[in-house]
Scaffold this active site. Structure first.
Site, short mmCIF file in Angstrom:
data_model
loop_
_atom_site.label_atom_id
_atom_site.label_comp_id
_atom_site.label_asym_id
_atom_site.label_seq_id
_atom_site.Cartn_x
_atom_site.Cartn_y
_atom_site.Cartn_z
N ASP A 7 8.02 12.38 11.23
CA ASP A 7 8.62 13.64 11.64
C ASP A 7 7.65 14.47 12.49
OD1 ASP A 7 10.82 12.90 10.18
OD2 ASP A 7 10.66 14.50 8.68
N ASP A 8 8.18 15.50 13.12
CA ASP A 8 7.40 16.52 13.85
C ASP A 8 6.75 15.99 15.12
OD1 ASP A 8 8.06 18.05 11.64
OD2 ASP A 8 6.07 18.00 10.75
N HIS A 33 14.54 19.44 10.56
CA HIS A 33 13.21 19.95 10.23
C HIS A 33 13.32 20.78 8.96
CE1 HIS A 33 9.14 21.21 10.91
NE2 HIS A 33 9.44 22.45 11.20
#
Length: 325
Positions: free
Chosen positions: A13-14, A134
């Site tokens: 992620d991110d 998110h």
């Protein structure tokens, strides 16, 4: 070769949050430890991350963001329920509180999701392989319906259902982390209906709530997958997703989504995850456990009956957990 017990998608992620995080994520992908990434299109490094994804042919999805940084769409302070007076999203807990109080206008959520999908296509030149959320905003009550409608309208089929079997019994989690994980699970269970009605799919099992940051180890990852396998019929190959947040820690002021990097991204725990994921120890343990890493595309291309994603596995994988408070 023996048939694998688990086909595992490892999603970092991110992506796009900062160049240092992205450097570590690409390192993990090239090492074969990560098979997918989720891109923050409002991240300060989104453009360079997209270039890395194109260069290295990294399967990339959208990490839909409604809680951190600046919006992608036309939302403006004073005119949008999504934003603070300073023009930033309301934060991980602030957005949840606003949703619970009924202070968020859902058409504005849809507008922002559409804007992020458009921005993704501008950056990558194609549709996302998947869309998740998110800080798990996509499973929040109210948001999940709009999220599912928007994905269906845009031809996106895959998402994430963050329900991890046995997370309520993971004694190593600090009380706030465990409470948040259980709240996410509760929301995710309620999101199954809207997700299913709009044709979304997800892996049979999910891992990552109990193995985030300092809590990640080969032993705990193996244990989480073993819990997911409980009750699986002999000969059935389970599909699973591991959510991870690897990378080299952010160094302020570089990074973030418009407000600078947060403590999570600056933490040594990001490097710890990178080291665990790329260590030979984990690879050996996963091989021993019959786990084969793969991409969402490879799951989708399996012949009918080989793997089952999403709805068909709900009875097996969602019933054992306790009811939500």
């Amino acid at each position: 070769m023996a048939r694998p017990r688990v086909l595992l998608v490892v999603t970092a992620d991110d992506f796009g949050y900062c160049p240092r995080r992205d450097e570590g994520i690409v390192e993990a992908f090239l090492a074969g430890a990560v098979t997918s990434v989720s891109l923050l299109v409002n991240g300060t490094a989104a453009e360079s991350a997209a270039e890395l994804a194109r260069r290295h042919q990294i399967p990339t999805g959208l990490h839909a963001n409604l809680s951190e940084g600046r919006p992608v769409g036309p939302a403006r302070p004073g005119a949008s329920s999504l934003l603070s007076p300073e023009g930033f999203f309301l934060g991980k807990m602030g957005f949840r509180e606003a949703m619970a109080a009924g202070d968020v206008a859902l058409p504005q959520v849809q507008e922002e999701l559409e804007a992020q999908l458009i921005r993704f296509r501008e950056l990558l030149g194609r549709d996302p392989t998947h869309v998740d959320g998110h800080q798990h905003v996509h499973v929040l009550p109210g948001v999940c319906q709009v999220f599912a409608e928007t994905l269906q309208a845009n031809g996106v089929r895959f998402t994430r259902l963050p329900v991890e079997r046995g997370v309520d019994g993971c004694a190593w989690l600090e009380a706030p982390a465990q409470a948040f994980a259980c709240a996410v699970e509760c929301d995710a269970r309620a999101a199954v209906g809207p997700f299913s009605r709009h044709g979304l799919r997800w892996t049979d099992a999910f891992v990552g709530l109990s193995t985030c940051g300092r809590h990640m180890s080969a032993h705990r990852l193996s244990g989480a997958l073993a819990r997911a396998l409980e009750g699986t019929p002999t000969g059935h190959t389970l599909t699973a997703e591991l959510m991870a947040h690897p990378g080299y820690p952010s160094v302020p002021p570089s990074g973030g989504c418009g407000e600078g990097p947060d403590a999570f991204s600056c933490s040594w725990e990001r490097l710890h995850e990178l080291r665990v994921l790329t260590a030979p120890t984990l690879r050996a343990r996963l091989a021993q456990d019959g786990v084969q890493l793969c991409t969402l595309h490879s799951l989708d291309s399996k012949r009918p009956g080989e793997t089952v994603l999403g709805e068909a596995s709900l009875e097996t994988f969602l019933e054992p957990s306790p009811p939500c408070p």
